[in-house]
Design a protein around this motif. Structure first.
Motif, mmCIF file in Angstrom:
data_model
loop_
_atom_site.group_PDB
_atom_site.id
_atom_site.type_symbol
_atom_site.label_atom_id
_atom_site.label_comp_id
_atom_site.label_asym_id
_atom_site.label_seq_id
_atom_site.Cartn_x
_atom_site.Cartn_y
_atom_site.Cartn_z
ATOM 1 N N TYR A 29 -62.133 -3.288 -33.684
ATOM 2 C CA TYR A 29 -62.167 -4.696 -33.021
ATOM 3 C C TYR A 29 -62.888 -5.920 -33.817
ATOM 4 C CZ TYR A 29 -60.934 -1.253 -29.306
ATOM 5 O OH TYR A 29 -60.569 -0.295 -28.633
ATOM 6 N N TYR A 84 -54.847 -9.306 -31.040
ATOM 7 C CA TYR A 84 -53.969 -8.310 -31.271
ATOM 8 C C TYR A 84 -53.010 -8.270 -32.654
ATOM 9 C CZ TYR A 84 -54.737 -8.853 -26.484
ATOM 10 O OH TYR A 84 -55.463 -8.865 -25.031
ATOM 11 N N ASP A 91 -48.192 -8.379 -35.371
ATOM 12 C CA ASP A 91 -49.139 -7.293 -34.546
ATOM 13 C C ASP A 91 -50.146 -6.761 -35.606
ATOM 14 O OD1 ASP A 91 -48.304 -8.343 -32.121
ATOM 15 O OD2 ASP A 91 -47.153 -6.741 -31.680
ATOM 16 N N TYR A 92 -51.083 -6.374 -35.184
ATOM 17 C CA TYR A 92 -51.975 -5.396 -36.110
ATOM 18 C C TYR A 92 -51.149 -4.114 -36.143
ATOM 19 C CZ TYR A 92 -55.842 -8.551 -36.029
ATOM 20 O OH TYR A 92 -56.664 -9.756 -36.076
ATOM 21 N N ASN A 140 -52.556 -1.115 -33.645
ATOM 22 C CA ASN A 140 -52.598 -1.311 -32.205
ATOM 23 C C ASN A 140 -52.552 -0.199 -31.376
ATOM 24 O OD1 ASN A 140 -53.527 -4.069 -32.281
ATOM 25 N ND2 ASN A 140 -51.414 -5.133 -31.865
ATOM 26 N N ARG A 148 -55.811 1.364 -31.622
ATOM 27 C CA ARG A 148 -57.107 0.571 -31.166
ATOM 28 C C ARG A 148 -56.780 0.639 -29.542
ATOM 29 N NH1 ARG A 148 -56.228 -5.100 -31.877
ATOM 30 N NH2 ARG A 148 -58.082 -5.538 -32.015
ATOM 31 N N GLN A 179 -52.181 -2.695 -22.714
ATOM 32 C CA GLN A 179 -53.432 -2.281 -23.649
ATOM 33 C C GLN A 179 -54.344 -1.198 -22.782
ATOM 34 O OE1 GLN A 179 -52.372 -5.284 -22.838
ATOM 35 N NE2 GLN A 179 -52.578 -6.591 -24.616
#
Length: 483
Positions: free
Chosen positions: A93, A99, A105-106, A109, A112, A140
């Motif tokens: 984080y 995100y 996007d990462y 994710n 995460r 999420q």
């Protein structure tokens, strides 16, 4: 009732969209009702930098497909019932955005937010939190109900815990490669069409829909629309199987933040009893935008620049809008394609159209206060807050008849001079243009326009009623698990 709201973002800590407004507002309203409520969210670097927090002596150790990460638990205050808990893991984080970046996007994710979902449950154990309800929000946190019913099913902290799952936008489901399934530690028997598999991929939101006790979404109309293929984004069949457990609750509006009578970000305050300040706000907005004509109808647009928000309809209506005498002020950011498109448009019609790419809080307030109309031609809109703010500020909404827009804006009836906005149904430039023409007809009649503006401003969309409806859902969820 002990309520834990699990969310990837919440006002005032961190925000990318309406989800943060909802979770932050619910926290405030539940506190007013003396409910025992807290947030739990990831400790992003921006929160660390901007808020004074307290590190506890507790941490969680999470294993995901052979990867192990440790998350320290922080709190917002040192009380027995902190306002918020945070899961700290810089590896996951400590990044500039929540995100992803403008490039996408990462790529991790899935890891995460598998980590976060497990960490929420483990934090409850570590901190001896025994929630009656865990309210999960969007993809999420969608794995939490599944983990509570499987991996953590025998933990005493959750013997009488119900889960409520809120879909804020079905268009964002948390869909990942099948190979990410290994990080869930659930076993490949969960990667089936009846469970988490989604056209050969892993779908987090599907877990929330299947395994939560009750499901909500952010307007009544949207709760019906997502049962159909057009708006179901491939999950309409799953939702239809659970439609008896699906409820729509309209979002509220924080009138402490959005009220032209007390707004410190606008040049002149005003309200239904004295509207002179709105004229001053329009004049200031026109000066800022480099638009000369004070008498012409001014339409504001504050939006994400994406196809969902109907930017194509606006772009393909420009010549028609210009011929109607309408001027436009647009604030937003999003897809580079649309950013370039509307920037070129503003250059072509300089002095009639003003565009600012990005987000500017002061300008947003000024647009609401200075505009005569507010355009939201969304392809779909789960709830929408823009139309609620616009009505409070006397900017009449011109919106598509979908989702929360349909639930909150009353289409104007020219015979009875009654309504709070102008709705159109077909997702076409022509349909939107017809709604604008109807709006201009009212604009040219000062008496009708004044009545319509005051009717819109006097609408009440405060969070009080919405919060009570959420409490009713929590009670239903508890009754369901105790049968």
């Amino acid at each position: 009732m002990r309520i834990l709201i699990a969310t990837p973002e919440a006002v005032p800590y961190v925000k990318t969209g309406g989800l943060a407004d909802v979770t932050g507002a619910l926290l405030k309203e539940f506190h007013k009702k003396n409910e025992k409520v807290s947030l739990i969210l990831p400790l992003y670097s921006s929160i660390k930098e901007n808020f004074k927090l307290y590190k506890t002596d507790k941490s969680v150790k999470i294993t995901m497909g052979g990867i192990t990460e440790v998350g320290d638990i922080w709190v917002s205050d040192n009380s027995q019932e902190p306002v918020a808990y945070f899961i700290d893991c810089d590896e996951l984080y400590g990044r500039p955005e929540l995100y992803g970046t403008s490039y996408g996007d990462y790529p991790d994710n899935a890891i995460r937010f598998i980590f976060f979902s497990k960490a929420v449950v483990e934090a409850c154990v570590a901190m001896n939190i025994r929630p009656d309800v865990i309210h999960c929000n969007d993809w999420q946190t969608a794995m939490i109900p599944l983990y509570l019913k499987t991996v953590y099913g025998d933990k005493n902290n959750f013997t009488n815990t119900a889960t409520v799952y809120t879909i804020h936008n079905l268009g964002y489901q948390g869909v990942f490669d099948a190979s990410d399934m290994k990080y869930t530690d659930l076993g490949w028997d969960y990667f089936t069409p009846e469970r988490l598999e989604f056209y050969g991929r892993l779908n987090f939101m599907k877990a929330g829909i299947l395994y939560s006790d009750l499901i909500t979404t952010v307007s009544r109309t949207y709760s019906r629309e997502i049962l159909e293929p057009e708006n179901g984004f491939g999950l309409d069949g799953v939702l239809r199987k659970r439609q008896d457990d699906l409820y729509g609750i309209i979002n509220g509006l924080n009138y402490n933040e959005w009220d032209p009578l007390n707004d410190a970000l606008i040049p002149s305050n005003y309200g239904p009893e004295d509207m002179r300040g709105k004229i001053k706000c329009k004049r200031r907005l026109l000066e800022t935008a480099g638009i000369q004509d004070m008498k012409a109808p001014l339409c504001g647009v504050i939006t994400r620049l994406t196809s969902q928000k109907g930017i194509d309809l606006i772009y393909n209506s420009i010549q028609e809008l210009m011929s109607m005498g309408v001027n436009l002020v647009i604030l937003g950011k999003g897809d580079y394609y649309y950013q370039n498109l509307i920037t070129d448009m503003s250059e072509k019609y300089s002095g009639r159209i003003f565009v600012k790419i990005g987000f500017d809080e002061s300008l947003a307030h000024l647009i609401y206060a200075g505009s005569d109309f507010f355009i939201m031609p969304s392809k779909y809109e789960p709830c929408g807050l823009g139309q609620l703010v616009a009505m409070k500020y006397g900017a009449i909404p011109i919106v598509r008849n979908t989702g929360g827009l349909a639930d909150t804006v009353q289409d104007y009836n020219h015979i009875f001079s009654k309504g709070t906005g102008f709705l159109f149904s077909d997702f076409t430039p022509a349909a939107m243009q017809d709604a604008v023409k109807r709006a201009i007809c009212v604009f040219t009649d000062k008496k009708r326009m004044k009545k319509m503006t005051l009717d819109a401003m006097n609408e009440d969309f405060s969070w009080i009623r919405s919060a009570e409806k959420y409490l009713e859902i929590y009670r239903k969820a508890l009754e369901k698990i105790r049968r």
